[in-house]
Design an enzyme around this catalytic site. Sequence first.
Site, PDB file in Angstrom:
ATOM      1  N   GLU A  41      17.700  43.682  -1.878  1.00 22.82           N
ATOM      2  CA  GLU A  41      17.663  44.112  -3.272  1.00 22.82           C
ATOM      3  C   GLU A  41      17.049  45.511  -3.370  1.00 22.82           C
ATOM      4  O   GLU A  41      15.944  45.746  -2.902  1.00 22.82           O
ATOM      5  CB  GLU A  41      16.818  43.115  -4.063  1.00 22.82           C
ATOM      6  CG  GLU A  41      16.603  43.520  -5.503  1.00 22.82           C
ATOM      7  CD  GLU A  41      15.464  42.735  -6.160  1.00 22.82           C
ATOM      8  OE1 GLU A  41      14.743  41.999  -5.458  1.00 22.82           O
ATOM      9  OE2 GLU A  41      15.302  42.878  -7.373  1.00 22.82           O
ATOM     10  N   ASP A  90      12.720  40.342  -3.766  1.00 21.89           N
ATOM     11  CA  ASP A  90      11.314  40.153  -4.117  1.00 21.89           C
ATOM     12  C   ASP A  90      11.029  38.703  -4.492  1.00 21.89           C
ATOM     13  O   ASP A  90      11.916  37.961  -4.879  1.00 21.89           O
ATOM     14  CB  ASP A  90      10.947  41.049  -5.301  1.00 21.89           C
ATOM     15  CG  ASP A  90      10.803  42.494  -4.856  1.00 21.89           C
ATOM     16  OD1 ASP A  90      10.497  42.706  -3.668  1.00 21.89           O
ATOM     17  OD2 ASP A  90      11.022  43.389  -5.693  1.00 21.89           O
ATOM     18  N   ASP A 139      12.847  38.524 -11.071  1.00 25.99           N
ATOM     19  CA  ASP A 139      14.073  39.292 -10.855  1.00 25.99           C
ATOM     20  C   ASP A 139      14.688  38.972  -9.500  1.00 25.99           C
ATOM     21  O   ASP A 139      15.899  38.823  -9.368  1.00 25.99           O
ATOM     22  CB  ASP A 139      13.783  40.797 -10.921  1.00 25.99           C
ATOM     23  CG  ASP A 139      13.727  41.282 -12.360  1.00 25.99           C
ATOM     24  OD1 ASP A 139      14.031  40.461 -13.254  1.00 25.99           O
ATOM     25  OD2 ASP A 139      13.378  42.456 -12.564  1.00 25.99           O
ATOM     26  N   ASP A 182       9.616  37.697  -7.022  1.00 23.41           N
ATOM     27  CA  ASP A 182       9.374  37.553  -8.468  1.00 23.41           C
ATOM     28  C   ASP A 182      10.608  37.028  -9.195  1.00 23.41           C
ATOM     29  O   ASP A 182      11.597  36.664  -8.578  1.00 23.41           O
ATOM     30  CB  ASP A 182       8.920  38.909  -9.047  1.00 23.41           C
ATOM     31  CG  ASP A 182       9.997  39.975  -8.816  1.00 23.41           C
ATOM     32  OD1 ASP A 182      11.104  39.611  -8.354  1.00 23.41           O
ATOM     33  OD2 ASP A 182       9.727  41.156  -9.080  1.00 23.41           O
TER      34      ASP A 182
END
Length: 662
Positions: free
Chosen positions: A448, A528, A532, A530
């Site tokens: 990403e 990540d 997102d 998180d």
Amino acid sequence: MDSSTSPERLETADQSGYSASDIQVLEGLEAVRKRPGMYIGSTGSTGLHHLVWEVVDNSVDEAMADYCKRIDVRIMADGGVEVRDDGRGIPVDRHDKYDDMSAAEVVLTVLHAGGKFGGDGYKVSGGLHGVGISVVNALSSLVEVEIDRMGKRHLMSFRDGGVPDQKLHVIGDAPINDDGRPRTGTTVRFWPDPTIFKEGTDFRAQTLAERFQMMAFLNAGLEFHLVDERDPLFEELVHRYEGGIRDFVLHLNRSKEALFEDIGWYTESGDGEEVEIAFCWNTGYQTDGIHSFANGISTLEGGMHEQGFRTALTRTVNLYARDKGLLKEKEENFQGEDIREGLTAVIALRISEPQFEGQTKSKLGNVSVRSLVEKATNEKLREWFEEHPREARAIVGKSTMAAKARIAATTARQTIRRKSALDGAGLPGKLADCRSKDPAESELYIVEGNSAGGSAKEARDSRTMAILPIRGKILNVERARPDRMLKNTEIVSLIQAIGAGLGEPAEAGEDGFTVEKVRYHKIILLADADVDGSHIRTLLLTFFFRQMRPMVEAGYVYIAQPPLYSTEVGRSKLYLKDDAARDAYSAEHPNAEYQRLKGLGEMDADELWETTMNPESRTLLQVTVEQAAIADEIFAVLMGDDVESRKHFIQTNADDVRFLDI
Ligand code: 0RA
């Protein structure tokens, strides 16, 4: 290794005065203990759960013979499992072939005895796991069987893989039912042998629950109860569907927008075989909504029943559209995939001698079934169309749109292919490929963001590791038609890098997905930790699941696990994988003040290599598809349009979204 090798066990048996057939029986069970894999597939978690399926299948057989209405399963506090049914109860009289054993003892100790003795037996019985409860006995350290029959409650028990402990004896009267008659039924309690199941004997309640729900759909009216006494918060689960597979179709479709409300249904029987089919359409674009079963076993690889259905479905819709003037003379016939777009169907077959073939023994091979299903569908689906003209027109209308989209997608694909030819090797420009051309050792990191992509490129072992940076959010393929999907540059890069096409598994000469062409046997998602990151992971997995499913099934897809925390240790940094790792470290170092890592971008190339990419130290999660039907449902709920079901699903499965937010 095996604590119970035959000579010692037989000697013990001999000394305690066992009869000739006891010894013969122990030899049979010994064979199961020596090669458990041959009988239950593996001694891992899958094999362990097979023990439950085996016992429950016997109760379901009793239900299919119309004697059992309810099955209660209890995971006991000490880890054993109890399966209780209200069938006729295993016969308790002497068995005519083994004159020193009761019939019940034969069922528990002779391989394949099941319900097959005693003349009429069962017409149809649990195919794949139909190895018999004796296998469960052979692989358990303790088995207790309680039988209510002929007004009495009987008990017998076995230890250490089938060694008789208490012979069958009466322990009291059978309880009296509401109708004033004495209860009948069988209760089996077993404790798996930890020396056989070396990976552990922990049953997973969710796995049992999913399967019982499926079995409840496939056996209309049969009631399943599940209790997990290990977990004080577990609420008893009850599954019972009067509508059977019609309710199954409703359930599979519940997060989608129905094209019409009615659920179609028909059934047909032939010589020793019986098929039941339920269907409806939704407004979505998936073409893989056919779920087939044979004797309650999910036939993931399809087979003759699915083939017969597909052929007749295509024929029937085309014929109907022509007859009603909805397809003009000069227009081409719809293709199967046009008609299957948005279809949800369940095909449930019962057959006396199922032949399971294919890589995972989940493809039905009985040729006679194809013509049974084809004929039934040709006749009865047409009848249903005539009786439901509004619905039939909606199906034809949807097929028309799908055919247009298919033609547009073909044009888009050709454009991509032409572009690839111009680009030389046909690889996307931003792919940093590996030098190795051997897929078995090659890995593709899908990363990403461009900056993390840069670090990964710097960090990698360029011999075996390729890096493909993905920018921003890729398209949600759950809500897009194939032609739009192919206009998305991120998706096109993915297809080109993987190099195996997309869509339905390709058959000779057609375009589609060919798992043998996949250029990397590890496709590793690196995003990540998180929200997102988890969103982009979910989007990628949806894409792979829908468009490259054989690659997921082959176990090629992995999720990388960048660490969540770091802490200073003197001058250097220590990375901690997750909350558990942080808590463990805190216990020893109460004063460590932690940093939560915000993104991959915070690590330099060396750190990224050490924590996430180095094969010696990284942890990868392999993505598995345990149950296509259930996975399908999860993807539809999580990625589809229905916000309410998505919320509900996430709330009720917060710590069990297995292949998404791991
Ligand atoms: C053999 C014969 C009959 C029933 C069964 C086995 C039987 C086995 C199991 C295992 C779990 N639950 C079960 N229920 C029944 C036929 C009995 C008859 O003819 O009365």
